[in-house]
Write a protein that holds these residues in place. Sequence first.
Motif, PDB file in Angstrom:
ATOM      1  N   ALA A   1      48.763  46.331  45.520  1.00  0.00           N
ATOM      2  CA  ALA A   1      47.542  45.967  46.233  1.00  0.00           C
ATOM      3  C   ALA A   1      47.616  44.553  46.799  1.00  0.00           C
ATOM      4  N   VAL A   2      48.411  43.675  46.165  1.00  0.00           N
ATOM      5  CA  VAL A   2      48.562  42.317  46.679  1.00  0.00           C
ATOM      6  C   VAL A   2      49.163  42.351  48.078  1.00  0.00           C
ATOM      7  N   VAL A   3      50.222  43.144  48.257  1.00  0.00           N
ATOM      8  CA  VAL A   3      50.878  43.251  49.562  1.00  0.00           C
ATOM      9  C   VAL A   3      49.971  43.948  50.569  1.00  0.00           C
ATOM     10  N   VAL A   4      49.384  45.068  50.163  1.00  0.00           N
ATOM     11  CA  VAL A   4      48.552  45.847  51.083  1.00  0.00           C
ATOM     12  C   VAL A   4      47.323  45.060  51.514  1.00  0.00           C
ATOM     13  N   GLU A   5      46.673  44.388  50.580  1.00  0.00           N
ATOM     14  CA  GLU A   5      45.480  43.615  50.928  1.00  0.00           C
ATOM     15  C   GLU A   5      45.821  42.451  51.844  1.00  0.00           C
ATOM     16  N   THR A   6      47.016  41.895  51.688  1.00  0.00           N
ATOM     17  CA  THR A   6      47.435  40.815  52.576  1.00  0.00           C
ATOM     18  C   THR A   6      47.711  41.339  53.978  1.00  0.00           C
ATOM     19  N   VAL A   7      48.380  42.487  54.090  1.00  0.00           N
ATOM     20  CA  VAL A   7      48.695  43.064  55.401  1.00  0.00           C
ATOM     21  C   VAL A   7      47.426  43.447  56.148  1.00  0.00           C
ATOM     22  N   TYR A   8      46.456  44.031  55.436  1.00  0.00           N
ATOM     23  CA  TYR A   8      45.239  44.534  56.084  1.00  0.00           C
ATOM     24  C   TYR A   8      44.051  43.583  55.947  1.00  0.00           C
ATOM     25  N   THR A   9      44.266  42.364  55.454  1.00  0.00           N
ATOM     26  CA  THR A   9      43.187  41.397  55.204  1.00  0.00           C
ATOM     27  C   THR A   9      42.032  42.062  54.447  1.00  0.00           C
ATOM     28  N   TRP A  10      42.389  42.861  53.456  1.00  0.00           N
ATOM     29  CA  TRP A  10      41.386  43.527  52.615  1.00  0.00           C
ATOM     30  C   TRP A  10      40.902  42.531  51.557  1.00  0.00           C
ATOM     31  N   PRO A  11      39.611  42.273  51.466  1.00  0.00           N
ATOM     32  CA  PRO A  11      39.109  41.192  50.593  1.00  0.00           C
ATOM     33  C   PRO A  11      39.020  41.600  49.129  1.00  0.00           C
ATOM     34  N   GLY A  12      40.170  41.800  48.495  1.00  0.00           N
ATOM     35  CA  GLY A  12      40.201  42.195  47.100  1.00  0.00           C
ATOM     36  C   GLY A  12      40.882  41.161  46.226  1.00  0.00           C
ATOM     37  N   LEU A  13      41.191  41.563  44.989  1.00  0.00           N
ATOM     38  CA  LEU A  13      41.831  40.653  44.047  1.00  0.00           C
ATOM     39  C   LEU A  13      43.238  40.278  44.491  1.00  0.00           C
ATOM     40  N   GLY A  14      43.935  41.203  45.140  1.00  0.00           N
ATOM     41  CA  GLY A  14      45.282  40.914  45.596  1.00  0.00           C
ATOM     42  C   GLY A  14      45.312  39.781  46.594  1.00  0.00           C
ATOM     43  N   ARG A  15      44.424  39.828  47.550  1.00  0.00           N
ATOM     44  CA  ARG A  15      44.357  38.745  48.545  1.00  0.00           C
ATOM     45  C   ARG A  15      43.868  37.455  47.907  1.00  0.00           C
ATOM     46  N   LEU A  16      42.946  37.558  46.949  1.00  0.00           N
ATOM     47  CA  LEU A  16      42.495  36.364  46.237  1.00  0.00           C
ATOM     48  C   LEU A  16      43.652  35.728  45.471  1.00  0.00           C
ATOM     49  N   ALA A  17      44.508  36.550  44.868  1.00  0.00           N
ATOM     50  CA  ALA A  17      45.678  36.025  44.156  1.00  0.00           C
ATOM     51  C   ALA A  17      46.623  35.317  45.118  1.00  0.00           C
ATOM     52  N   TYR A  18      46.812  35.909  46.294  1.00  0.00           N
ATOM     53  CA  TYR A  18      47.672  35.283  47.306  1.00  0.00           C
ATOM     54  C   TYR A  18      47.108  33.929  47.731  1.00  0.00           C
TER      55      TYR A  18
ATOM     56  N   LEU B  76      45.043  32.915  36.498  1.00  0.00           N
ATOM     57  CA  LEU B  76      44.929  33.364  35.115  1.00  0.00           C
ATOM     58  C   LEU B  76      43.783  34.353  34.943  1.00  0.00           C
ATOM     59  N   GLY B  77      42.669  34.087  35.611  1.00  0.00           N
ATOM     60  CA  GLY B  77      41.548  35.015  35.546  1.00  0.00           C
ATOM     61  C   GLY B  77      41.905  36.370  36.122  1.00  0.00           C
ATOM     62  N   ILE B  78      42.609  36.376  37.262  1.00  0.00           N
ATOM     63  CA  ILE B  78      43.039  37.648  37.865  1.00  0.00           C
ATOM     64  C   ILE B  78      44.023  38.363  36.953  1.00  0.00           C
ATOM     65  N   LEU B  79      44.933  37.602  36.331  1.00  0.00           N
ATOM     66  CA  LEU B  79      45.896  38.187  35.401  1.00  0.00           C
ATOM     67  C   LEU B  79      45.193  38.833  34.217  1.00  0.00           C
ATOM     68  N   LEU B  80      44.193  38.155  33.686  1.00  0.00           N
ATOM     69  CA  LEU B  80      43.450  38.680  32.537  1.00  0.00           C
ATOM     70  C   LEU B  80      42.697  39.953  32.913  1.00  0.00           C
ATOM     71  N   VAL B  81      41.990  39.919  34.027  1.00  0.00           N
ATOM     72  CA  VAL B  81      41.232  41.095  34.470  1.00  0.00           C
ATOM     73  C   VAL B  81      42.165  42.260  34.783  1.00  0.00           C
ATOM     74  N   SER B  82      43.305  41.962  35.403  1.00  0.00           N
ATOM     75  CA  SER B  82      44.266  43.019  35.735  1.00  0.00           C
ATOM     76  C   SER B  82      44.835  43.660  34.480  1.00  0.00           C
ATOM     77  N   ALA B  83      45.171  42.830  33.480  1.00  0.00           N
ATOM     78  CA  ALA B  83      45.699  43.372  32.225  1.00  0.00           C
ATOM     79  C   ALA B  83      44.671  44.275  31.542  1.00  0.00           C
ATOM     80  N   MET B  84      43.426  43.851  31.542  1.00  0.00           N
ATOM     81  CA  MET B  84      42.379  44.674  30.936  1.00  0.00           C
ATOM     82  C   MET B  84      42.174  45.965  31.719  1.00  0.00           C
ATOM     83  N   ALA B  85      42.281  45.892  33.054  1.00  0.00           N
ATOM     84  CA  ALA B  85      42.125  47.097  33.873  1.00  0.00           C
ATOM     85  C   ALA B  85      43.231  48.097  33.582  1.00  0.00           C
ATOM     86  N   VAL B  86      44.468  47.623  33.437  1.00  0.00           N
ATOM     87  CA  VAL B  86      45.592  48.519  33.126  1.00  0.00           C
ATOM     88  C   VAL B  86      45.391  49.177  31.766  1.00  0.00           C
ATOM     89  N   ILE B  87      44.915  48.413  30.794  1.00  0.00           N
ATOM     90  CA  ILE B  87      44.672  48.973  29.464  1.00  0.00           C
ATOM     91  C   ILE B  87      43.583  50.040  29.517  1.00  0.00           C
TER      92      ILE B  87
END
Length: 321
Positions: free
Chosen positions: A261-278, A290-301
């Motif tokens: 999603a980081v790559v896709v959101e950057t290509v399409y200027t999609w305003p999500g966590l991936g673009r925020l991380a970039y 770190l906040g994005i990493l924490l939320v992402s880890a919890m989402a995967v779990i």
Amino acid sequence: MRALSRNVLQAVPTVLVIVTLGFLLMQLAPGDAADVLAAEAGAATEESLAAIRKTHGLDRPLIEQLWTYYSHLGRFSLGQSARYNVPVADLILQRLPATVILMASAIAVALVLGLAMGTVMALSAGRWPDRVLSVVSLLFYSVPTFWIGLMLIILFSVRLGWLPPGGAGTVGVGLSGIAWLRDILPYLLLPASSLALYFMAIYARLTRAAVLEAGGQDHVRTARAKGLRPGRVIRRHVLRNALIPVTTLVGSHAAGILGGAVVVETVYTWPGLGRLAYEAVLAREYMVLLGILLVSAMAVIVINALVDILQALLDPRLEIR
């Protein structure tokens, strides 16, 4: 319920290890938020850098910074963004719905198309539909996600003009309900498809193998011998068994889909966590990362826990562990 509680308890040390390793690895990167803020303000002097670092606690020892971050987590806070001067949790909550919509759409598209393709490939094994779809799935598996995204933009946005090349909805229009869904759908089709095609190819190959294996089992032959219609046999007996390995793979792919999603959101200027991380990487906003990493880890779990529940529903013989 006991199994789910055990999974939650196991998730706590996992998240703590991920946050600690992420914090330490980010400290190895050159520069910090003070460098970026001073450069943007045009006052990159030693005094201004020292003042910014002192304001945001960047001049403290590493262990003290890590302890301070854990103290924030203990108060259910993700800290403060140095660049935007707002809580990190607010930034993440603003972007999280867009990423959830993108991921859910991508997973749905990948599953539906992958199951359909894999079933057709299995039912026509060795014939031309199987060969053609095998080549198509291999193509999507081999091509990078960002290249697929760029090609879809060129075809459907530049050449045909059917879909917008980026964004997440019409700017300045406050919509809700069905009207909001109709507005966001054209913006969602290309990024969701770009993210889904790679995983669709994997699910198609796995479904083909699972359907071929399930088709030779005794209960399937018995169902056919009873005179059940082929479509019903496939839906109730073959695909239900084939879904178990596919859903298992979806759980293991959750982190990969979130990373894509980081790559896709950057290509399409999609305003999500991936673009925020970039954007956070460019601004050296390690607290936001770190906040994005924490939320992402919890989402995967959470996704893996939901997959376990789904597998138990598909096959009651399986236990949630």
